[in-house]
Design an enzyme around this catalytic site. Structure first.
Site, PDB file in Angstrom:
ATOM      1  N   THR A  28      -7.472   7.863  -3.521  1.00  0.00           N
ATOM      2  CA  THR A  28      -6.500   8.700  -3.058  1.00  0.00           C
ATOM      3  C   THR A  28      -5.310   8.696  -4.114  1.00  0.00           C
ATOM      4  OG1 THR A  28      -4.884   8.608  -1.261  1.00  0.00           O
ATOM      5  CG2 THR A  28      -5.439   6.510  -1.929  1.00  0.00           C
ATOM      6  N   HIS A  68     -12.131  -8.075   1.918  1.00  0.00           N
ATOM      7  CA  HIS A  68     -12.595  -9.469   1.392  1.00  0.00           C
ATOM      8  C   HIS A  68     -13.923 -10.165   2.239  1.00  0.00           C
ATOM      9  CE1 HIS A  68     -11.618 -12.685  -1.398  1.00  0.00           C
ATOM     10  NE2 HIS A  68     -10.291 -12.864  -0.752  1.00  0.00           N
TER      11      HIS A  68
END
Length: 421
Positions: free
Chosen positions: A336, A392
């Site tokens: 992006t 994560h």
């Protein structure tokens, strides 16, 4: 002859749409395949074409109304009926129609509901409301063409039923349904969310609630890329008829880094980690209606020119409302670019079920320490902050930081991508 205008199939997982702008109005002549109305889904906006030459007849839905796939949203006249529709006098003003209604009370026969509901005449949206509230369809008076039972008929029936005594107000979050006009202030306006905006909101919340998101940052000296781009931009455009932009460099650098760190290109599926040996890169594009992420399929096989042409093609499709669901499906990693809007730094949100997203930002000239021949000097360089948001649960901090460093190295020394070192 009347022909129904029906909401088409727009994707396996999409059952509801919203009616956008009507591009034609009642009585207007149309040719086959002329766009009649915009159909908004949670991902794209499509145009419903005219099924034949004819004249637009009754429109059952207005802009902003919801509809389901397969539902009739209007009619058009084709053949001899089209000529008759054009010759019909314009409908009387509402005030005159109201006067006639008041002067001629409806008879008991008119008010009597159908004895037995014909399931083929119950529109899908109406049936859903009927099932939801456990209603008897035969007690509801249909007002649609040909005796069709519409969603509005079911709503009118529900409104006419005695209301239960109000219970004590519950303490909860605001409803996602459209707010009642009574809670809108004099200088406020309530506009229902479009399906696309609703879906964006749902996916953003889903990403925040179902993944352990963390963002790491780095900065890239864009000198080498800009010099390379300036050196070849004219010959590149002359040969391929497309401008050489920065996105192709970042796509190539991302693929190079994804090959080094496969977990960033993987996803969690149930209790398994799914590693992928293909690189479908999503390119986030902001539109007036929301963010869409068309996908470059097998981008590892694409040249710089093919990447730039594909991205330009997506932009044109978005402008023409021609973007398809196939263009948006899949994707293993997303890029992006908030820099086109002037963003200097941001934390992008992962596009589920992907595990990471790379954020580009504005290029800003600023003084940096540069080492040459063992000596440090201060030079003004074109610098860009880059961000990697990652899940994560799947990607460790060391992998995420190393991934971003690899992108930095590839962009500051583009030859590394060719040599794969």
């Amino acid at each position: 002859m009347p022909v129904e205008l029906i909401v088409p199939e727009v994707g396996e997982s999409i059952t509801e749409v919203a009616i956008g702008r009507w591009l034609k109005k009642t009585g207007e002549r149309v040719s086959k395949d002329d766009p009649i109305v915009e159909i908004e889904t949670d991902k794209v906006t499509l145009e419903l074409p005219a099924p034949a030459d004819g004249t637009i007849g009754e429109l059952l839905k207005k802009q902003g109304d919801e509809a389901v796939v397969g539902e009739t949203i209007g009619y058009m006249e084709v053949g001899e009926g089209a000529a008759e529709a054009e010759s019909k006098p314009a409908p009387k003003p509402e005030s005159e129609a109201k006067t006639e209604t008041e002067s001629k009370p409806a008879s008991k026969k008119d008010k009597k509901p159908q004895a037995k509901a014909d399931l083929s005449l119950i529109m899908p949206a109406a049936k859903r409301l009927i099932d939801e509230h456990g209603l008897d369809a035969s007690k509801i008076r249909p007002t649609g063409p040909g005796g069709r039972l519409l969603k509005e008929d079911v709503k009118a029936y529900l409104d006419s039923q005695p209301k239960a005594a109000p219970s004590a107000p519950a303490i909860n979050t605001p409803s996602q349904e459209s707010v009642n006009e009574s809670v809108v202030g004099p200088d406020e306006e309530a506009v229902p969310m479009t399906p696309m905006r609703k879906r964006i909101a749902e996916r953003l919340i889903q990403a925040q609630q179902t993944a352990a998101l963390l963002t790491t940052f780095n900065e890239v000296d864009m000198t080498a890329v800009m010099e390379l781009r300036n050196q070849y931009k004219d010959s590149f455009q002359k040969k391929y008829d497309i401008k050489l932009g920065f996105m192709s460099f970042f796509t190539k650098a991302s693929i190079d880094a994804l090959k080094q760190f496969p977990a960033v290109n993987a996803e969690i599926r149930g209790a398994d980690i799914i590693y992928k040996d293909h690189y479908d890169i999503g390119i986030a594009v902001g539109t007036g209606k929301g963010l869409v992420v068309p996908v470059l399929r097998n981008a590892e096989r694409m040249s710089f020119a093919e990447i730039e042409k594909a991205i330009a093609g997506f932009g044109q499709k978005i402008k023409d409302n021609k973007l398809s669901l196939e263009d948006l499906q899949g994707g293993t990693f997303t890029i992006t670019n908030g820099g086109i809007f002037g963003s200097l730094l941001s934390t992008p949100i992962v596009n589920p079920p992907q595990s990471a997203v790379l954020g580009m930002h504005a290029i800003q000239r600023r003084p940096v320490a540069v080492t040459k021949d063992g000596k440090e000097t201060i030079e003004v360089r074109p610098m860009m902050y880059v961000a990697l948001t990652y899940d994560h649960r799947l990607i460790d901090g060391r992998e995420a930081v190393s991934f971003l460093v690899r992108i930095k190295q590839a962009l500051e020394d583009p030859a590394r991508m060719l040599m794969e070192v």
